[in-house]
Design a protein around this motif. Structure first.
Motif, PDB file in Angstrom:
ATOM      1  N   LEU A 109     -40.465   3.652 -11.515  1.00  0.00           N
ATOM      2  CA  LEU A 109     -40.431   3.696 -10.054  1.00  0.00           C
ATOM      3  C   LEU A 109     -41.868   3.589  -9.583  1.00  0.00           C
ATOM      4  O   LEU A 109     -42.722   4.406  -9.966  1.00  0.00           O
ATOM      5  N   ALA A 110     -42.135   2.566  -8.783  1.00  0.00           N
ATOM      6  CA  ALA A 110     -43.508   2.266  -8.382  1.00  0.00           C
ATOM      7  C   ALA A 110     -43.636   2.281  -6.867  1.00  0.00           C
ATOM      8  O   ALA A 110     -42.655   2.163  -6.132  1.00  0.00           O
ATOM      9  N   GLY A 111     -44.865   2.416  -6.409  1.00  0.00           N
ATOM     10  CA  GLY A 111     -45.102   2.361  -4.975  1.00  0.00           C
ATOM     11  C   GLY A 111     -46.568   2.176  -4.674  1.00  0.00           C
ATOM     12  O   GLY A 111     -47.448   2.551  -5.467  1.00  0.00           O
ATOM     13  N   SER A 112     -46.822   1.580  -3.526  1.00  0.00           N
ATOM     14  CA  SER A 112     -48.184   1.411  -3.031  1.00  0.00           C
ATOM     15  C   SER A 112     -48.303   2.136  -1.701  1.00  0.00           C
ATOM     16  O   SER A 112     -47.382   2.120  -0.880  1.00  0.00           O
ATOM     17  N   ASP A 113     -49.428   2.811  -1.488  1.00  0.00           N
ATOM     18  CA  ASP A 113     -49.671   3.497  -0.211  1.00  0.00           C
ATOM     19  C   ASP A 113     -48.536   4.484   0.075  1.00  0.00           C
ATOM     20  O   ASP A 113     -48.209   5.300  -0.785  1.00  0.00           O
ATOM     21  N   GLY A 114     -47.917   4.409   1.237  1.00  0.00           N
ATOM     22  CA  GLY A 114     -46.815   5.312   1.560  1.00  0.00           C
ATOM     23  C   GLY A 114     -45.655   5.177   0.603  1.00  0.00           C
ATOM     24  O   GLY A 114     -44.919   6.140   0.359  1.00  0.00           O
ATOM     25  N   GLY A 115     -45.465   3.989   0.050  1.00  0.00           N
ATOM     26  CA  GLY A 115     -44.413   3.796  -0.942  1.00  0.00           C
ATOM     27  C   GLY A 115     -44.659   4.608  -2.196  1.00  0.00           C
ATOM     28  O   GLY A 115     -43.714   5.075  -2.838  1.00  0.00           O
ATOM     29  N   ALA A 116     -45.935   4.804  -2.571  1.00  0.00           N
ATOM     30  CA  ALA A 116     -46.264   5.633  -3.733  1.00  0.00           C
ATOM     31  C   ALA A 116     -45.902   7.085  -3.466  1.00  0.00           C
ATOM     32  O   ALA A 116     -45.346   7.773  -4.330  1.00  0.00           O
ATOM     33  N   LEU A 117     -46.210   7.559  -2.267  1.00  0.00           N
ATOM     34  CA  LEU A 117     -45.880   8.932  -1.902  1.00  0.00           C
ATOM     35  C   LEU A 117     -44.375   9.142  -1.886  1.00  0.00           C
ATOM     36  O   LEU A 117     -43.863  10.163  -2.370  1.00  0.00           O
ATOM     37  N   PHE A 118     -43.653   8.173  -1.355  1.00  0.00           N
ATOM     38  CA  PHE A 118     -42.197   8.253  -1.280  1.00  0.00           C
ATOM     39  C   PHE A 118     -41.586   8.253  -2.673  1.00  0.00           C
ATOM     40  O   PHE A 118     -40.684   9.044  -2.977  1.00  0.00           O
ATOM     41  N   ALA A 119     -42.073   7.383  -3.542  1.00  0.00           N
ATOM     42  CA  ALA A 119     -41.571   7.314  -4.920  1.00  0.00           C
ATOM     43  C   ALA A 119     -41.811   8.628  -5.647  1.00  0.00           C
ATOM     44  O   ALA A 119     -40.930   9.136  -6.344  1.00  0.00           O
ATOM     45  N   ALA A 120     -42.996   9.192  -5.478  1.00  0.00           N
ATOM     46  CA  ALA A 120     -43.311  10.460  -6.124  1.00  0.00           C
ATOM     47  C   ALA A 120     -42.376  11.562  -5.641  1.00  0.00           C
ATOM     48  O   ALA A 120     -41.938  12.409  -6.430  1.00  0.00           O
ATOM     49  N   GLY A 121     -42.050  11.553  -4.358  1.00  0.00           N
ATOM     50  CA  GLY A 121     -41.146  12.550  -3.807  1.00  0.00           C
ATOM     51  C   GLY A 121     -39.747  12.450  -4.375  1.00  0.00           C
ATOM     52  O   GLY A 121     -39.094  13.467  -4.654  1.00  0.00           O
ATOM     53  N   LEU A 122     -39.266  11.230  -4.565  1.00  0.00           N
ATOM     54  CA  LEU A 122     -37.923  11.040  -5.118  1.00  0.00           C
ATOM     55  C   LEU A 122     -37.826  11.564  -6.545  1.00  0.00           C
ATOM     56  O   LEU A 122     -36.837  12.194  -6.929  1.00  0.00           O
ATOM     57  N   VAL A 123     -38.853  11.294  -7.332  1.00  0.00           N
ATOM     58  CA  VAL A 123     -38.830  11.745  -8.731  1.00  0.00           C
ATOM     59  C   VAL A 123     -39.075  13.250  -8.820  1.00  0.00           C
ATOM     60  O   VAL A 123     -38.418  13.957  -9.584  1.00  0.00           O
ATOM     61  N   ALA A 124     -40.020  13.763  -8.030  1.00  0.00           N
ATOM     62  CA  ALA A 124     -40.333  15.189  -8.063  1.00  0.00           C
ATOM     63  C   ALA A 124     -39.136  16.039  -7.648  1.00  0.00           C
ATOM     64  O   ALA A 124     -38.900  17.121  -8.207  1.00  0.00           O
ATOM     65  N   SER A 125     -38.365  15.544  -6.692  1.00  0.00           N
ATOM     66  CA  SER A 125     -37.206  16.289  -6.201  1.00  0.00           C
ATOM     67  C   SER A 125     -35.978  16.124  -7.079  1.00  0.00           C
ATOM     68  O   SER A 125     -34.993  16.852  -6.927  1.00  0.00           O
ATOM     69  N   GLY A 126     -36.019  15.147  -7.971  1.00  0.00           N
ATOM     70  CA  GLY A 126     -34.878  14.884  -8.832  1.00  0.00           C
ATOM     71  C   GLY A 126     -33.820  14.011  -8.202  1.00  0.00           C
ATOM     72  O   GLY A 126     -32.771  13.775  -8.807  1.00  0.00           O
ATOM     73  N   GLU A 127     -34.093  13.490  -6.993  1.00  0.00           N
ATOM     74  CA  GLU A 127     -33.094  12.633  -6.353  1.00  0.00           C
ATOM     75  C   GLU A 127     -32.931  11.311  -7.091  1.00  0.00           C
ATOM     76  O   GLU A 127     -31.853  10.713  -7.090  1.00  0.00           O
ATOM     77  N   VAL A 128     -34.004  10.845  -7.701  1.00  0.00           N
ATOM     78  CA  VAL A 128     -33.974   9.613  -8.486  1.00  0.00           C
ATOM     79  C   VAL A 128     -34.565   9.904  -9.862  1.00  0.00           C
ATOM     80  O   VAL A 128     -35.574  10.602  -9.984  1.00  0.00           O
ATOM     81  N   THR A 129     -33.925   9.368 -10.888  1.00  0.00           N
ATOM     82  CA  THR A 129     -34.418   9.535 -12.259  1.00  0.00           C
ATOM     83  C   THR A 129     -35.075   8.237 -12.712  1.00  0.00           C
ATOM     84  O   THR A 129     -34.506   7.158 -12.562  1.00  0.00           O
TER      85      THR A 129
END
Length: 257
Positions: free
Chosen positions: A84-104
């Motif tokens: 799961l990758a992201g740039s700028d705000g997309g990086a923050l969003f991707a990190a949130g999904l993985v950290a919360s466990g919503e996305v594996t």
């Protein structure tokens, strides 16, 4: 301000038909970006047999972006490792999904992770100045200037505080590769280091003279090479063992004449 209002479809780059897929990269664009802006990134990794999917910008279409990602990850032919990758705000969003466990995912790729600060970075008055802050690559600057591919000024729009709270990298236990421009004025590396350091398994690579868009800057070939080595290591297992090791050679002492 140029606006991009339509919700974009997923931009797709596939492995060549004669090669089996080696993995999948699902990418969230940065603030104001259309996923098609990642055509150079996608084509490059597609040629190396990694499937790349760039979804909607989560800063404008968060529900659509999550829906697109979950549909991609639920596909019967999903190829691992999944990054799961992201740039700028997309990086923050991707990190949130993985950290919360919503996305594996098997790993995270973060480029130009935003910093949470009390004051906001003021948007420049001139478009040329914004382009220069985003990237030093003249080719990518031309892509950004094309109609309907970028919402100008969006990169200076503050991101929701809850995004920063959710993106707790201390809760991310998969390998993380972070790329960050050493000359990033939008998210200064000196401030971003603290956020990156929270991740238990992270490799932070700073790009000398690099601007905010670490994937599409003048050093995009170096960024791509760094990402490719990371992907190849992931294919060996979740510990991402080294594929190549830089050997140290002993210096022979010169014999007296």
């Amino acid at each position: 301000m140029t606006t991009v209002s339509a919700v974009p479809d997923v931009s797709v780059w596939d492995n060549p038909p004669h090669l089996d897929p080696r993995g999948t990269i699902v990418l969230f664009p940065g603030r104001g970006e259309d996923p098609s802006l990642y055509e150079r990134f996608g084509a490059r990794f597609g040629a190396d047999a990694y499937r790349v999917r760039a979804v909607a910008d989560p800063s404008r279409h968060p529900d659509r972006a999550i829906k697109q990602v979950k549909e991609i990850l639920a596909a019967d032919d999903l190829s691992h490792p999944v990054v799961l990758a992201g740039s700028d705000g997309g990086a923050l969003f991707a990190a949130g999904l993985v950290a919360s466990g919503e996305v594996t995912a098997d790993a995270l790729l973060l480029a130009g992770l935003p910093v949470h600060r009390a004051d906001t970075v003021a948007a420049p008055n001139a478009w040329d100045e914004e382009l220069g802050a985003r990237t030093a690559c003249s080719t990518h600057q031309g892509r950004l200037a094309a109609a309907d591919r970028l919402e100008r000024g969006a990169v200076y729009t503050p991101l929701p505080s809850e995004w920063f709270e959710r993106a707790d990298l201390a809760a991310v236990h998969v390998p993380v590769l972070a790329l960050h421009g050493a000359a990033d004025e939008i998210s200064p590396l000196s401030e971003a280091r603290a956020g990156y350091a929270a991740a238990p398994r992270i490799e932070l690579v700073s790009l000398v003279g690099g601007r905010h868009d670490a994937l599409n800057d003048a050093s995009h070939r170096t960024s791509a090479a760094t990402v490719l080595l990371f992907l190849e290591r992931l294919r060996l297992g979740p510990e991402a063992p080294l594929v190549a090791v830089r050997e140290k050679l002993a210096v022979r002492e010169e014999l007296p004449s």
